[in-house]
Design an enzyme around this catalytic site. Structure first.
Site, PDB file in Angstrom:
ATOM      1  N   ARG A  97       5.952  44.034 -36.558  1.00  0.00           N
ATOM      2  CA  ARG A  97       7.182  43.963 -35.708  1.00  0.00           C
ATOM      3  C   ARG A  97       7.551  42.487 -35.416  1.00  0.00           C
ATOM      4  O   ARG A  97       7.379  42.106 -34.470  1.00  0.00           O
ATOM      5  CB  ARG A  97       7.031  44.592 -34.483  1.00  0.00           C
ATOM      6  CG  ARG A  97       6.649  46.212 -34.601  1.00  0.00           C
ATOM      7  CD  ARG A  97       6.024  46.793 -33.279  1.00  0.00           C
ATOM      8  NE  ARG A  97       5.894  48.127 -33.339  1.00  0.00           N
ATOM      9  CZ  ARG A  97       5.203  49.087 -32.497  1.00  0.00           C
ATOM     10  NH1 ARG A  97       4.942  48.262 -31.390  1.00  0.00           N
ATOM     11  NH2 ARG A  97       5.034  50.264 -32.604  1.00  0.00           N
TER      12      ARG A  97
ATOM     13  N   ASP B 126       9.385  39.207 -34.777  1.00  0.00           N
ATOM     14  CA  ASP B 126      10.115  38.796 -33.570  1.00  0.00           C
ATOM     15  C   ASP B 126      11.742  38.478 -34.049  1.00  0.00           C
ATOM     16  O   ASP B 126      11.840  38.265 -35.240  1.00  0.00           O
ATOM     17  CB  ASP B 126       9.616  37.672 -32.753  1.00  0.00           C
ATOM     18  CG  ASP B 126       8.325  37.696 -32.102  1.00  0.00           C
ATOM     19  OD1 ASP B 126       7.942  39.065 -32.101  1.00  0.00           O
ATOM     20  OD2 ASP B 126       7.469  36.778 -31.780  1.00  0.00           O
TER      21      ASP B 126
ATOM     22  N   ARG C  88       3.294  31.405 -33.729  1.00  0.00           N
ATOM     23  CA  ARG C  88       4.080  30.323 -33.242  1.00  0.00           C
ATOM     24  C   ARG C  88       3.214  29.643 -32.120  1.00  0.00           C
ATOM     25  O   ARG C  88       3.520  28.313 -32.112  1.00  0.00           O
ATOM     26  CB  ARG C  88       5.549  31.213 -32.765  1.00  0.00           C
ATOM     27  CG  ARG C  88       6.266  31.668 -33.690  1.00  0.00           C
ATOM     28  CD  ARG C  88       7.300  32.655 -33.090  1.00  0.00           C
ATOM     29  NE  ARG C  88       8.138  31.947 -32.113  1.00  0.00           N
ATOM     30  CZ  ARG C  88       8.928  32.332 -31.492  1.00  0.00           C
ATOM     31  NH1 ARG C  88       9.241  33.784 -31.388  1.00  0.00           N
ATOM     32  NH2 ARG C  88       9.949  31.652 -30.628  1.00  0.00           N
TER      33      ARG C  88
END
Length: 258
Positions: A52, A54, A203
């Site tokens: 999933r 972002d 990230r």
């Protein structure tokens, strides 16, 4: 007779609200796949995605499955559905898999790449696919710091506060920082390969390694950040545009039905 089809999907995540379909924002990768497959087959299809990603994150090899009664051969379906998809999404491969195969309930290894464009001025051509930074980076320090993250750890410090994961323990199999002759000029790429990742984990790792490269953190502080299990100790969350899901491997072999 119903069959389960697996898709390997590449996409430019710019402008999408992420991979997973959402009630408040229908502009998602899953939403576009659903729409295209319904137009192709005439069936009410909802795909199930493996990762999933972002909003704004890209992929070269995400995985999705769906069930269909369509007579279109499984290996031909990729070309057929691409006619109904926007140019920013392309199905690279399609194949039939066992009916009980679920992409999120199998052993897999994912590789993410985070790209930094390091130059005096931004490059408009690269702005959607890399994080621009003017200041110079010490990539040797970044590489040294990255090695503290290899292995199995509690990655709470590198996880969004909004994560709903039951456990923050994850395993990084490989992590490295590439630059110079290994990459295009002025690009720095952080590559992370692991069996699973938390919300914003890659990230935050990228943002923290960038702080090391700028000299704001020492490489050995990565061990302290991990041990703290405190999101406030790690660096900022790097922008989504620099991240791509580069590869998806099944640990138990390809599930394709022969």
């Amino acid at each position: 007779m119903s069959k389960r089809i697996m898709l390997t999907v590449a996409y430019d995540g710019t402008g999408y609200a992420g991979f997973q379909r959402q009630k408040l924002d229908p502009h998602t990768i899953e939403g576009e796949l659903d729409r295209a497959l319904r137009a192709l087959t005439g069936e009410e299809i909802e795909v199930i995605g493996a990762s999933r990603t972002d909003a704004g994150v890209h992929a070269r090899a995400n995985i999705a499955v769906f069930d269909t009664d369509s007579s279109i051969p499984a290996d031909k379906l990729c070309r057929a559905v691409n006619r109904f998809l926007p140019d920013s999404i392309r199905v690279q491969k399609s194949c039939e898999v066992p009916q009980d195969f679920h992409p999120r309930h199998c052993s897999a290894v994912k590789t993410y790449e985070y790209t930094i464009y390091n130059a005096e001025t931004p490059d408009p051509v690269r702005r959607l696919y890399s994080c621009y930074s003017f200041g110079r980076f010490d990539t040797a320090r970044m590489q040294e710091a990255a090695q503290y993250l290899a292995g199995t750890h509690d990655f709470t410090s590198f996880c969004s506060l909004y994560s709903q994961a039951e456990t923050r323990v994850r395993t990084i199999l490989e992590i490295g920082v590439e630059t110079g002759a290994e990459r295009l000029p002025r690009e720095i790429v952080i590559r992370v390969r692991g069996t699973g990742f938390l919300y914003h984990m890659v990230r935050i790792i990228a943002g923290t390694l960038m702080e090391v490269g700028r000299g704001r953190l020492a490489p050995e502080e990565m061990a302290e950040i991990l041990e703290a299990r405190d999101r406030r100790k790690a660096g900022p969350t790097a922008p989504a545009c620099g991240l791509v899901l580069a590869d998806f491997e099944f640990a138990d072999g390809n599930p394709e039905r022969v």
